[in-house]
Design a protein around this motif. Sequence first.
Motif, PDB file in Angstrom:
ATOM      1  N   VAL A 150      41.548  37.390  29.302  1.00 27.72           N
ATOM      2  CA  VAL A 150      41.444  35.939  29.360  1.00 27.72           C
ATOM      3  C   VAL A 150      39.963  35.588  29.402  1.00 27.72           C
ATOM      4  N   SER A 151      39.663  34.308  29.267  1.00 24.15           N
ATOM      5  CA  SER A 151      38.256  33.889  29.304  1.00 24.15           C
ATOM      6  C   SER A 151      37.755  33.855  30.753  1.00 24.15           C
ATOM      7  N   ALA A 152      36.443  33.861  30.905  1.00 20.69           N
ATOM      8  CA  ALA A 152      35.831  33.777  32.237  1.00 20.69           C
ATOM      9  C   ALA A 152      36.165  32.432  32.869  1.00 20.69           C
ATOM     10  N   LYS A 153      36.275  31.375  32.038  1.00 21.03           N
ATOM     11  CA  LYS A 153      36.645  30.049  32.541  1.00 21.03           C
ATOM     12  C   LYS A 153      38.062  30.072  33.105  1.00 21.03           C
ATOM     13  N   ALA A 154      38.981  30.800  32.465  1.00 23.60           N
ATOM     14  CA  ALA A 154      40.360  30.902  32.952  1.00 23.60           C
ATOM     15  C   ALA A 154      40.389  31.621  34.300  1.00 23.60           C
ATOM     16  N   VAL A 155      39.550  32.628  34.447  1.00 26.03           N
ATOM     17  CA  VAL A 155      39.468  33.354  35.721  1.00 26.03           C
ATOM     18  C   VAL A 155      39.005  32.400  36.815  1.00 26.03           C
ATOM     19  N   GLU A 156      37.957  31.632  36.552  1.00 27.05           N
ATOM     20  CA  GLU A 156      37.450  30.654  37.516  1.00 27.05           C
ATOM     21  C   GLU A 156      38.538  29.644  37.890  1.00 27.05           C
ATOM     22  N   TYR A 157      39.270  29.182  36.853  1.00 28.73           N
ATOM     23  CA  TYR A 157      40.336  28.212  37.087  1.00 28.73           C
ATOM     24  C   TYR A 157      41.392  28.775  38.031  1.00 28.73           C
ATOM     25  N   HIS A 158      41.877  29.997  37.768  1.00 25.05           N
ATOM     26  CA  HIS A 158      42.929  30.607  38.597  1.00 25.05           C
ATOM     27  C   HIS A 158      42.440  30.837  40.038  1.00 25.05           C
ATOM     28  N   ILE A 159      41.204  31.247  40.194  1.00 22.26           N
ATOM     29  CA  ILE A 159      40.655  31.457  41.542  1.00 22.26           C
ATOM     30  C   ILE A 159      40.562  30.124  42.276  1.00 22.26           C
ATOM     31  N   THR A 160      40.100  29.098  41.605  1.00 18.49           N
ATOM     32  CA  THR A 160      39.987  27.773  42.216  1.00 18.49           C
ATOM     33  C   THR A 160      41.353  27.246  42.635  1.00 18.49           C
ATOM     34  N   VAL A 161      42.348  27.371  41.748  1.00 17.93           N
ATOM     35  CA  VAL A 161      43.711  26.927  42.066  1.00 17.93           C
ATOM     36  C   VAL A 161      44.243  27.689  43.289  1.00 17.93           C
ATOM     37  N   ALA A 162      44.058  29.003  43.292  1.00 19.56           N
ATOM     38  CA  ALA A 162      44.550  29.826  44.402  1.00 19.56           C
ATOM     39  C   ALA A 162      43.885  29.410  45.711  1.00 19.56           C
TER      40      ALA A 162
END
Length: 186
Positions: A150-162
């Motif tokens: 996945v993209s680095a932005k998607a990783v940031e998004y999932h961490i932020t949501v969590a």
Amino acid sequence: MLHVRKEAMTDVEFAEIYEVFWAKLYSVAYNYFRDRTTAQELVQDVFVHLWLKRAELLHVQDLPAYLFRCMRNRIYDQYDSLASREKLIRHATHSYREEVYATDETLAYEETLDLLNQELAKLPATTQTIFRLSRFDRYTNEEIAKRMQVSAKAVEYHITVALKKLRIRLDRIVYIIIVILTSGNS
């Protein structure tokens, strides 16, 4: 009785010495410790020593001085023993506190981790995986992105949501625990 002897002390002589010096030795010991039991034990130690060494005491010229020196040595030994015991108690108490704190901390950590895992289980699988790789396994966002494809932005998004969901859920639980604890103290 107080002169240089050529033979070991007899039972009768020992009894006489005991009668003459017991109270004097007791008084010396009691003046140091202000405790009857300790003073009696020290006097008893001196007389036991005298009886056991009676054959070796042929050279003693001043028996009163010898007895009082024995008492002084017993007093010093008692002080050393008390100091050692206090040091041991302080050390044991300190070690016990550290063990209790370590046990409490371990228990609190395990309970918190269990609670965190329960809340993580409520998140979507991808968000869970990314959060665990980031926070538990210490992967960088780039490493997670490559691994999960996945993209680095998607990783940031999932961490932020969590983090947001965990913060909201855990804040509520902490609030409930605080209410329960404070209502129990009223």
